[in-house]
Design a protein around this motif. Structure first.
Motif, PDB file in Angstrom:
ATOM      1  N   ASN A 276      -4.370-157.679 -15.544  1.00 54.39           N
ATOM      2  CA  ASN A 276      -4.981-157.150 -14.324  1.00 54.39           C
ATOM      3  C   ASN A 276      -6.459-156.838 -14.496  1.00 54.39           C
ATOM      4  OD1 ASN A 276      -2.731-157.231 -12.546  1.00 54.39           O
ATOM      5  ND2 ASN A 276      -1.856-155.449 -13.552  1.00 54.39           N
ATOM      6  N   ALA A 285      -7.833-157.975  -8.317  1.00 50.97           N
ATOM      7  CA  ALA A 285      -6.942-156.848  -8.615  1.00 50.97           C
ATOM      8  C   ALA A 285      -7.711-155.555  -8.412  1.00 50.97           C
ATOM      9  CB  ALA A 285      -6.405-156.942 -10.043  1.00 50.97           C
ATOM     10  N   ASP A 289      -3.476-151.732  -9.126  1.00 50.49           N
ATOM     11  CA  ASP A 289      -2.738-152.740  -9.884  1.00 50.49           C
ATOM     12  C   ASP A 289      -2.679-152.380 -11.367  1.00 50.49           C
ATOM     13  OD1 ASP A 289      -2.233-154.499  -7.681  1.00 50.49           O
ATOM     14  OD2 ASP A 289      -4.318-155.143  -7.784  1.00 50.49           O
TER      15      ASP A 289
END
Length: 331
Positions: A276, A285, A289
């Motif tokens: 991420n 992202a 996340d």
């Protein structure tokens, strides 16, 4: 328990008298927005009474309710429940005073949308429908925890309607036919959480009638904004699970062991964070996340702790009943 979402926008010819019950504890600050939402309802104003029940508030809630009732174009009936400190006891006070066959529930910190009552009431045109649940969506929020709850749709009725034991609706957006309450009993007044599931299950498991979902009957609710509030929310969910286990035999949630928790955190650090982070650099992202897994583990652990430490009070087993003298229904 099966239910079917219904289209509540096509037929609005069914317009019975309804009673809306709202328990309020220290809700003085919430009242202006709540009243504004009630004033904006598209349901005919002369077909609704709003029973706003102060539950022994320490602020000026009751005074504000009385003042609002005197100067409002909708029918507001201020009530008081001072004997038992419980939203369910306050709802029972509202039910006992209600004059209608259909009783609707929401909370003081909720924001019903204009079509709420119109959409929520339509399924009752079917005589075998005794419970209708509307949808609960989040008010706009900007904090990380609000974004997390929104991504999980924490408040949505879809979780409770899909409950493995039996479907139920949350009292933030729920309507029940009075005859069902007469047969199954009112809320357990000494219960502090889980009362919405309990009352729906008592009605449905006695085969008194069906539950319908009205997805267009929308109430907005605010997510928790701080870690302390989030912890309190999920601990309460755990207590509810314990209480419903003792009252109905609901399966208890499994503990996430320290070993399992550690494994998931290591996996998160070695795989998810790296993946991420790369996505975040590319703009694909967000911080949410990156932190989704640890927040989820935190809420799961807190919920289990709430379940483990809870013990159902003996008084919470009491179910209040409507008497024949309280059946004063306006058609």
């Amino acid at each position: 328990m099966n239910y079917q979402p219904v289209n509540t926008t096509t037929d609005t010819s069914f317009l019975p008298m309804i009673s809306v019950v709202v328990p309020i504890y220290n809700g003085e600050a919430d009242l202006p927005e709540l009243i504004s939402c009630l004033l904006s309802q598209t349901y005919p104003k002369d077909r609704v009474e709003y029973l706003l029940v102060d539950n022994n508030s320490s602020d000026r809630t009751l005074t504000a309710l009385k003042t609002t009732a005197e100067n409002c174009p909708i029918t507001i009936r201020p009530l008081s429940e001072n004997q038992i400190q419980s939203s369910y006891a306050a709802r029972n006070t509202g039910i006992r005073a209600a004059k209608s066959e259909i009783i609707v529930f929401t909370d003081a910190d909720c924001r019903p949308q204009p079509q709420w009552l119109t959409s929520l009431i339509q399924p009752f045109a079917q005589p075998n429908v005794v419970i209708v649940a509307g949808e609960i969506v989040a008010l706009p929020g900007n904090t990380l925890l609000e974004q997390y709850a929104n991504s999980q749709e924490t408040l949505s009725q879809k979780h409770t309607l899909a409950h493995s034991f039996c479907a139920y609706g949350q009292t933030a957006n729920l309507a029940i036919r009075r005859i069902a309450l007469e047969k199954a009993g009112l809320f357990r007044p000494h219960l502090t959480t889980g009362g919405d599931a309990d009352i729906c299950w008592r009605i449905l498991r006695q085969n008194i009638g069906r539950l319908e979902f009205a997805p267009e009957a929308i109430v907005q609710h605010r997510h928790r904004t701080t870690l302390k509030e989030l912890e309190s929310q999920w601990r309460r969910y755990g207590r509810s699970n314990r209480y419903l286990h003792e009252l109905h035999g609901v399966e208890l949630m499994r503990e996430i062991t320290p070993t399992e928790c550690g494994y998931r955190l290591v996996r998160w650090l070695l795989k998810e964070v790296l993946r991420n982070s790369v996505k975040a650099i590319a703009g694909k992202a967000t911080v949410l996340d990156l932190l989704n897994t640890p927040i989820g583990l935190f809420t799961a652990r807190v919920r289990y702790t709430g379940q483990r430490d809870a013990k159902l009070p003996e008084k919470a087993k009491i179910i209040e009943r409507l008497t024949t003298t309280e059946n004063h229904i306006d058609k």
